[in-house]
Design a protein around this motif. Structure first.
Motif, PDB file in Angstrom:
ATOM      1  N   HIS A  18      39.330 -25.133  23.699  1.00 34.50           N
ATOM      2  CA  HIS A  18      39.583 -23.712  23.467  1.00 34.50           C
ATOM      3  C   HIS A  18      40.764 -23.321  24.341  1.00 34.50           C
ATOM      4  CE1 HIS A  18      35.694 -22.907  21.472  1.00 34.50           C
ATOM      5  NE2 HIS A  18      35.258 -23.862  22.274  1.00 34.50           N
ATOM      6  N   ALA A  19      41.729 -22.605  23.775  1.00 34.72           N
ATOM      7  CA  ALA A  19      42.893 -22.154  24.541  1.00 34.72           C
ATOM      8  C   ALA A  19      43.543 -20.993  23.810  1.00 34.72           C
ATOM      9  CB  ALA A  19      43.886 -23.300  24.708  1.00 34.72           C
ATOM     10  N   PRO A  20      44.395 -20.257  24.519  1.00 34.51           N
ATOM     11  CA  PRO A  20      45.158 -19.210  23.834  1.00 34.51           C
ATOM     12  C   PRO A  20      46.052 -19.832  22.769  1.00 34.51           C
ATOM     13  CG  PRO A  20      45.478 -19.131  26.231  1.00 34.51           C
ATOM     14  CD  PRO A  20      44.711 -20.374  25.922  1.00 34.51           C
ATOM     15  N   GLU A  21      46.574 -19.010  21.878  1.00 32.10           N
ATOM     16  CA  GLU A  21      47.492 -19.505  20.859  1.00 32.10           C
ATOM     17  C   GLU A  21      48.658 -20.222  21.532  1.00 32.10           C
ATOM     18  OE1 GLU A  21      50.263 -17.955  17.163  1.00 32.10           O
ATOM     19  OE2 GLU A  21      49.198 -16.490  18.387  1.00 32.10           O
ATOM     20  N   ILE A  22      49.005 -21.400  21.034  1.00 28.97           N
ATOM     21  CA  ILE A  22      50.069 -22.205  21.626  1.00 28.97           C
ATOM     22  C   ILE A  22      51.407 -21.747  21.054  1.00 28.97           C
ATOM     23  CG2 ILE A  22      51.019 -24.530  21.878  1.00 28.97           C
ATOM     24  CD1 ILE A  22      48.087 -25.554  21.696  1.00 28.97           C
ATOM     25  N   VAL A  23      52.188 -21.064  21.883  1.00 29.82           N
ATOM     26  CA  VAL A  23      53.493 -20.562  21.459  1.00 29.82           C
ATOM     27  C   VAL A  23      54.624 -21.036  22.366  1.00 29.82           C
ATOM     28  CG1 VAL A  23      52.576 -18.532  20.273  1.00 29.82           C
ATOM     29  CG2 VAL A  23      53.148 -18.379  22.695  1.00 29.82           C
ATOM     30  N   GLU A  24      54.273 -21.660  23.490  1.00 30.38           N
ATOM     31  CA  GLU A  24      55.274 -22.247  24.371  1.00 30.38           C
ATOM     32  C   GLU A  24      54.625 -23.339  25.211  1.00 30.38           C
ATOM     33  OE1 GLU A  24      56.988 -19.388  27.048  1.00 30.38           O
ATOM     34  OE2 GLU A  24      55.061 -18.796  27.835  1.00 30.38           O
ATOM     35  N   GLY A  25      55.451 -24.123  25.856  1.00 29.85           N
ATOM     36  CA  GLY A  25      54.943 -25.222  26.654  1.00 29.85           C
ATOM     37  C   GLY A  25      55.497 -25.201  28.056  1.00 29.85           C
ATOM     38  N   VAL A  26      55.201 -26.267  28.782  1.00 36.65           N
ATOM     39  CA  VAL A  26      55.652 -26.442  30.163  1.00 36.65           C
ATOM     40  C   VAL A  26      56.105 -27.888  30.318  1.00 36.65           C
ATOM     41  CG1 VAL A  26      54.857 -26.578  32.557  1.00 36.65           C
ATOM     42  CG2 VAL A  26      54.110 -24.694  31.135  1.00 36.65           C
ATOM     43  N   ARG A  27      57.192 -28.064  30.991  1.00 35.29           N
ATOM     44  CA  ARG A  27      57.637 -29.389  31.424  1.00 35.29           C
ATOM     45  C   ARG A  27      57.706 -29.354  32.940  1.00 35.29           C
ATOM     46  NH1 ARG A  27      59.222 -32.789  27.417  1.00 35.29           N
ATOM     47  NH2 ARG A  27      59.849 -31.856  25.454  1.00 35.29           N
ATOM     48  N   CYS A  28      57.542 -30.523  33.541  1.00 38.29           N
ATOM     49  CA  CYS A  28      57.517 -30.623  34.995  1.00 38.29           C
ATOM     50  C   CYS A  28      58.535 -31.668  35.433  1.00 38.29           C
ATOM     51  CB  CYS A  28      56.106 -31.014  35.436  1.00 38.29           C
ATOM     52  SG  CYS A  28      55.917 -31.292  37.209  1.00 38.29           S
ATOM     53  N   ASN A  29      59.139 -31.450  36.598  1.00 36.31           N
ATOM     54  CA  ASN A  29      60.155 -32.386  37.085  1.00 36.31           C
ATOM     55  C   ASN A  29      59.637 -33.337  38.164  1.00 36.31           C
ATOM     56  OD1 ASN A  29      59.934 -30.670  39.276  1.00 36.31           O
ATOM     57  ND2 ASN A  29      62.128 -30.254  39.438  1.00 36.31           N
TER      58      ASN A  29
END
Length: 117
Positions: A18-29
Motif C-alpha cells: 500500500h502506498a500513495p499514488e506513484i507520481v515521482e521517484g527518488v534516486r540516491c548518490n
C-alpha cells in the motif's frame, strides 16, 4: 491508498504494498545506489503495508557500512526489489522498476544525498 504489485525479473520474489499514488521517484548518490542505478519510491512503506512472497529461499540480503539498511535481491535473477531504509529502519523503499505498470523512465525524481550520510 492504492495497492501495488511487483516482482523481480524471474518472479521468485513477489511483493504487494500500500502506498500513495506513484507520481515521482527518488534516486540516491550513495555508493550502492549509484552502482545499481535504481529508481526508488519517494515514500517509505510500513512493514505492515507490504506482503513479500518468496519461492524457496531466493531472497538474499546485502548489508554494508552501518548494517542498518538491508538491500534485498533475488538470488536467481539478481534483481534488487526493495530495501529496508537507513533513514527509517525497518521500513521499506521499493525499487519502482519492479512495480507492475510503473514507467520509471517517465517519472520525475528527486536526488537524495546518501553519500554524505
Amino acid at each position: 491508498m492504492p495497492v501495488y504489485q511487483g516482482s523481480c525479473h524471474c518472479g521468485n520474489v513477489r511483493f504487494s504494498f500500500h502506498a500513495p499514488e506513484i507520481v515521482e521517484g527518488v534516486r540516491c548518490n550513495c555508493s550502492i545506489c549509484e552502482k545499481k542505478g535504481a529508481m526508488m519510491g519517494n515514500f517509505v512503506v510500513d512493514p505492515s503495508d507490504i506482503d513479500i512472497q518468496v519461492s524457496d529461499d531466493f531472497l538474499a540480503t546485502y548489508e554494508f557500512a552501518t548494517h542498518i539498511a538491508k538491500h534485498h535481491f533475488c538470488k536467481q535473477c539478481g534483481i534488487y526489489t526493495f530495501h529496508q531504509a537507513l533513514r527509517k529502519p525497518g521500513h521499506y523503499r521499493v525499487h519502482l522498476g519492479c512495480v507492475d505498470g510503473v514507467d520509471v523512465l517517465a517519472l520525475p525524481y528527486e536526488l537524495i544525498d546518501g553519500a554524505s550520510l
